[in-house]
Design an enzyme around this catalytic site. Structure first.
Site, PDB file in Angstrom:
ATOM      1  N   SER A   1       0.834  -1.196   0.000  1.00 45.97           N
ATOM      2  CA  SER A   1       0.000   0.000   0.000  1.00 45.97           C
ATOM      3  C   SER A   1       0.875   1.255   0.000  1.00 45.97           C
ATOM      4  CB  SER A   1      -0.950  -0.055   1.201  1.00 45.97           C
ATOM      5  OG  SER A   1      -1.946   0.907   1.118  1.00 45.97           O
TER       6      SER A   1
ATOM      7  N   ASP B   1      -8.589  -4.965  -5.823  1.00 47.45           N
ATOM      8  CA  ASP B   1      -8.101  -4.143  -4.719  1.00 47.45           C
ATOM      9  C   ASP B   1      -8.908  -2.842  -4.650  1.00 47.45           C
ATOM     10  OD1 ASP B   1      -6.607  -2.428  -3.000  1.00 47.45           O
ATOM     11  OD2 ASP B   1      -4.790  -3.569  -3.431  1.00 47.45           O
TER      12      ASP B   1
ATOM     13  N   HIS C   1      -7.131  -5.988  -0.431  1.00 49.92           N
ATOM     14  CA  HIS C   1      -6.059  -5.005  -0.502  1.00 49.92           C
ATOM     15  C   HIS C   1      -4.736  -5.666  -0.161  1.00 49.92           C
ATOM     16  CE1 HIS C   1      -3.966  -1.291  -0.422  1.00 49.92           C
ATOM     17  NE2 HIS C   1      -3.897  -1.179   0.897  1.00 49.92           N
TER      18      HIS C   1
END
Length: 521
Positions: free
Chosen positions: A231, A458, A485
């Site tokens: 991320s 995602d 995610h």
């Protein structure tokens, strides 16, 4: 992660991972060139007990395990003044299980911005188990500057102020509502100045986190960096690649952002991703009897708002002494979009809200805010906002702000509170220090081929962003069929885990971009 729901509705949630990165001249030789950093490059870490690094009772138990040791890395708070104030970066390590065949250290970051790598490392190490990565690498989680137990720490709000923030629905888009929202933004900025300091606020951006990593891998004895970033952690990896491209051994960036996006598109990209995730949730939910969002997936967004909008004026009980606000209810929906495994819990929680019980949704929202059992909070979302403002060129034009809000509602109707678009400026529009990065594609001449992983479903870092980042970096792209995610090294997709492990251990990449299918249920 949205610091305020109004900002979320206006699509500034896109800033969660859409941190703008700008090309920065390579500085790979700073440590050797005499930029005043010798004292940091030559330091010896004092590894010892992790007891003082724990923030919760659960962490105290976890960190007491003899396999973990901890240390603080000293870095300059302001790299332009290396003889000035010192910052300390918290590190937690699991030493290589096969020291005779140790390759080096593998640094890991979970994202955010604001996520604690110290807290994350034992969890990911538990999934990795005693496999090749654990055998061949010291696994190191770190708290980026300002985060977790690194010092100084970003701590702008106390528990009562965070509780009040969560209870404040803040969806009014009238001129009065906009003025109130912006006054709250200003108040938060003033608290950060008073409690954290301008010098810290000015030096917590991703540019400086990458510089800290450069010192860190040299100090532990690795001439080049081996790194896994999830991320927002991909932003750290990309920024490192720009500044120190020839000091990279391996980068695996999973859940990638696209730093090349302009100010409007960067704030809209997550709107598409979260709506796509909600649509997938709804399609699964309507197949089950008693689905809270109805029997027709096409109507699910409207049904969700029909269910939750009454909370704007009348929150429902959510455990002893607590009530579930509309803001927390929407936060719980967002939280569940991060992992398909949370969908059943969300579905049940929505059903209970319909009967006046907000307990389950409050649990989801509490996990998002990192609320501890004693009612206190980590500094995750405070750090998120501060670091985002350090990295993001603010929107100062109200017409642009309204355009973003309007397009966000169209792209993601599931979080439309029904008050219409807003021209409220963002938190960063009132920030007291300028950003240290700006938008731009990654430029990293001399970078070896690295690995970018992107999941097709995602919500927070949409698949297309990973495709774009891989092109910018000349990276190998691993596409994973996954509704969640991030995915690699998490035991969710054996194919993705195998590709990632082979690359990190042996520097072996697929001959061309590869797709990993979803495993059979």
């Amino acid at each position: 992660m949205p610091f305020r729901l109004r900002a979320f509705i206006a699509a500034s949630i896109a800033a969660l991972v859409a941190v703008a990165l700008a090309a920065t001249p390579a500085a790979a030789s700073d440590l050797e060139r005499g930029a005043g950093l010798e004292r940091y490059a030559d330091q010896e870490l004092t590894w010892g007990s992790c007891g003082g690094f724990a923030r919760t009772a659960d962490e105290e138990k976890t960190f007491a395990d003899a396999r973990y040791d901890c240390a603080y890395l000293e870095v300059p708070l302001d790299y332009s003044e290396p003889d000035g104030k010192i910052a300390r970066i918290a590190l937690l390590r699991q030493k290589a299980l096969d020291p005779a065949h140790r390759i080096g250290s593998l640094f890991m970051d979970p994202g955010g911005p604001g996520g604690s790598g110290v807290s994350f490392l034992p969890a990911i190490a538990g999934i990795i188990g005693d496999g090749e990565l654990a055998q061949r690498f010291d696994l190191i989680g770190f708290d980026p500057r300002g985060v977790g137990v690194s010092e100084p720490t970003i701590d702008c709000s106390n528990t009562a102020e965070i509780d009040a923030e969560r209870a404040d629905v803040d969806v009014d888009t009238s001129p009065e509502g906009v003025a109130q929202t912006e006054e709250e933004y200003k108040a938060f900025a003033e608290r950060c100045v008073d409690r954290v300091g301008l010098d810290v606020l000015a030096n917590v951006g991703t540019r400086d986190v990458a510089r800290d990593l450069h010192i860190a891998h040299h100090v532990v004895g690795d001439p080049k960096l081996t790194y896994v970033g999830y991320s927002y952690g991909t932003a750290i990896g990309a920024k490192y690649a720009e500044q120190f491209p020839t000091d990279v051994r391996a980068l695996m960036l999973d859940g990638a952002i696209d730093p090349s996006l302009g100010p409007v598109e960067s704030r809209l990209t997550q709107s598409r991703g979260f709506q796509r995730a909600f649509d997938n949730f709804a399609a699964a939910c309507v197949q089950q009897p008693g689905c809270a969002v109805g029997t027709n997936a096409a109507d699910a967004s409207a049904r969700l708002q029909q269910l939750l909008r009454p909370l704007i004026t009348k929150p429902v009980p959510a455990g002893p002494g607590r009530t579930l606000s509309y803001s927390d209810a929407m936060t719980s929906v967002i939280t569940a979009m991060y992992a398909q495994s949370l969908w059943p819990f969300l579905s049940e929680g929505l059903t209970k809200v319909a009967s006046g019980d907000g307990t389950d949704l409050m649990r989801l929202a509490d996990s998002y805010w990192e609320r501890n059992p004693d009612g206190s909070y980590s500094n995750l979302l405070e750090a998120f906002q501060v670091i985002t403002c350090a990295d993001t060129v603010p929107i100062m034009d109200r017409d642009v702000a309204r355009q973003i809000s309007e397009q966000s509602i169209k792209l993601a109707p599931f979080y439309d509170a029904g008050f219409g678009p807003s021209n409220a400026l963002e938190q960063c529009s009132f920030w007291p220090v300028p950003p240290t990065s700006k938008p731009g594609p990654v430029r990293a001449e001399g970078l070896p081929t690295v690995l970018v992983v992107s999941s097709t479903g995602d919500p927070a870092t949409p698949y297309e962003d990973g495709v774009s980042l891989a092109k910018q970096m000349g990276a190998r792209l691993l596409t994973v069929e996954n509704d969640g995610h991030t995915v690699a090294l998490q035991g969710a997709n054996p194919c993705a885990d195998e590709v990632a492990t082979s690359y990190l251990v042996d520097l072996k990449l697929p001959a061309k971009d590869k797709t990993c299918a979803a495993p059979h249920a």
